[in-house]
Design a protein around this motif. Structure first.
Motif, PDB file in Angstrom:
ATOM      1  N   ILE A   1       0.833  -1.205   0.000  1.00 46.21           N
ATOM      2  CA  ILE A   1       0.000   0.000   0.000  1.00 46.21           C
ATOM      3  C   ILE A   1       0.870   1.258   0.000  1.00 46.21           C
ATOM      4  N   ALA A   2       2.031   1.197   0.642  1.00 48.34           N
ATOM      5  CA  ALA A   2       2.941   2.343   0.622  1.00 48.34           C
ATOM      6  C   ALA A   2       3.440   2.615  -0.790  1.00 48.34           C
ATOM      7  N   ASN A   3       3.756   1.577  -1.536  1.00 49.21           N
ATOM      8  CA  ASN A   3       4.195   1.753  -2.920  1.00 49.21           C
ATOM      9  C   ASN A   3       3.065   2.234  -3.804  1.00 49.21           C
ATOM     10  N   CYS A   4       1.851   1.717  -3.598  1.00 50.11           N
ATOM     11  CA  CYS A   4       0.699   2.194  -4.369  1.00 50.11           C
ATOM     12  C   CYS A   4       0.471   3.685  -4.119  1.00 50.11           C
ATOM     13  N   ARG A   5       0.750   4.124  -2.901  1.00 51.73           N
ATOM     14  CA  ARG A   5       0.549   5.532  -2.547  1.00 51.73           C
ATOM     15  C   ARG A   5       1.577   6.435  -3.217  1.00 51.73           C
ATOM     16  N   THR A   6       2.818   5.989  -3.325  1.00 50.76           N
ATOM     17  CA  THR A   6       3.904   6.882  -3.741  1.00 50.76           C
ATOM     18  C   THR A   6       4.316   6.718  -5.196  1.00 50.76           C
ATOM     19  N   ILE A   7       3.868   5.674  -5.871  1.00 54.12           N
ATOM     20  CA  ILE A   7       4.316   5.439  -7.239  1.00 54.12           C
ATOM     21  C   ILE A   7       3.839   6.550  -8.164  1.00 54.12           C
ATOM     22  N   LYS A   8       4.675   6.986  -9.076  1.00 56.18           N
ATOM     23  CA  LYS A   8       4.302   8.009 -10.053  1.00 56.18           C
ATOM     24  C   LYS A   8       3.406   7.382 -11.118  1.00 56.18           C
ATOM     25  N   ARG A   9       2.325   8.073 -11.461  1.00 53.86           N
ATOM     26  CA  ARG A   9       1.384   7.569 -12.457  1.00 53.86           C
ATOM     27  C   ARG A   9       1.190   8.617 -13.539  1.00 53.86           C
ATOM     28  N   ASP A  10       1.189   8.174 -14.793  1.00 58.61           N
ATOM     29  CA  ASP A  10       1.010   9.095 -15.911  1.00 58.61           C
ATOM     30  C   ASP A  10      -0.348   9.781 -15.806  1.00 58.61           C
ATOM     31  N   GLY A  11      -0.333  11.102 -15.979  1.00 60.51           N
ATOM     32  CA  GLY A  11      -1.578  11.854 -15.988  1.00 60.51           C
ATOM     33  C   GLY A  11      -2.145  12.162 -14.625  1.00 60.51           C
TER      34      GLY A  11
END
Length: 211
Positions: free
Chosen positions: A94-104
């Motif tokens: 969940i920490a990675n889902c929170r901080t990962i960069k997402r296009d747009g």
């Protein structure tokens, strides 16, 4: 629009807005969250906004016979490039889902409040994760709510190409083997569509959910 009080209650879904908002406010207690998911409702809001509760008119789902595994993905899976585990590193996922960069996207809807709430659900056995490892490093995964016959996916991340696809495919196959009805993906996106997910009407989703 219905504004929630401290009472554990959601209004009938016929009162949802055209885009699918059913209520505003309330809290993210384990009891309210589980009532929401068992009713086909999920929270989705940004930081500094009130909690918005959704049940969209069309629901993105994976029906397991429709899972699409491309030839290139089959090659990747057969090469054993990744190791998949289940529910062994929820907080990290969940920490990675929170901080990962997402296009747009400029930010994330996984607020600190949401993170705390879902970690509580994990401790209670309701929220679970899938982890994808490469050379001992966590490189992908996803998490969601396990209702016993439906898994409600919340978010996924990938640090290297194809890692989130590996997590999704592994979860889908596991759920199918355990006789789950479907994998709930909530709202449409092209990535999920490429893996075989499709939209069904809210009424059809709720019929499966409550059967």
């Amino acid at each position: 629009m219905y504004f929630l009080s401290r009472e554990l209650f959601f209004p009938p879904l016929r009162h949802a807005s055209p885009e699918g908002i059913i209520a505003i406010g309330g809290d993210l207690s384990p009891e309210r969250l589980m009532l929401a998911y068992r009713s086909g409702i999920f929270p989705w809001f940004e930081e500094d906004e009130p909690i918005l509760w959704w049940c969209p008119p069309e629901r993105m789902v994976l029906l397991f016979p429709e899972l699409k595994v491309s030839k290139s993905m089959r090659n990747i899976l057969n090469r054993n490039m990744f190791t998949v585990t289940f529910n062994t590193a929820f907080a990290d996922v969940i920490a990675n889902c929170r901080t990962i960069k997402r296009d747009g996207q400029n930010g994330t809807w996984i607020t600190p409040e949401m993170t705390e709430a879902y970690c509580k659900l994990h401790a209670l056995g309701h929220a679970k994760s899938v982890e994808v490892w490469k050379d001992g490093e966590l490189v992908g995964g996803l998490y969601g709510i396990d209702l016993g016959h439906i898994f409600c996916g919340e978010s996924m991340f990938s640090k290297v190409p194809n890692a989130s696809k590996v997590a999704f495919i592994a979860l889908a196959k596991k759920l199918e083997n355990e006789n789950y009805r479907l994998l709930d993906c909530q709202v449409h996106n092209d990535h999920l569509e490429s893996l075989g997910a499709c939209e069904i009407f809210r009424e059809d989703f709720l019929e499966i959910l409550t059967s």
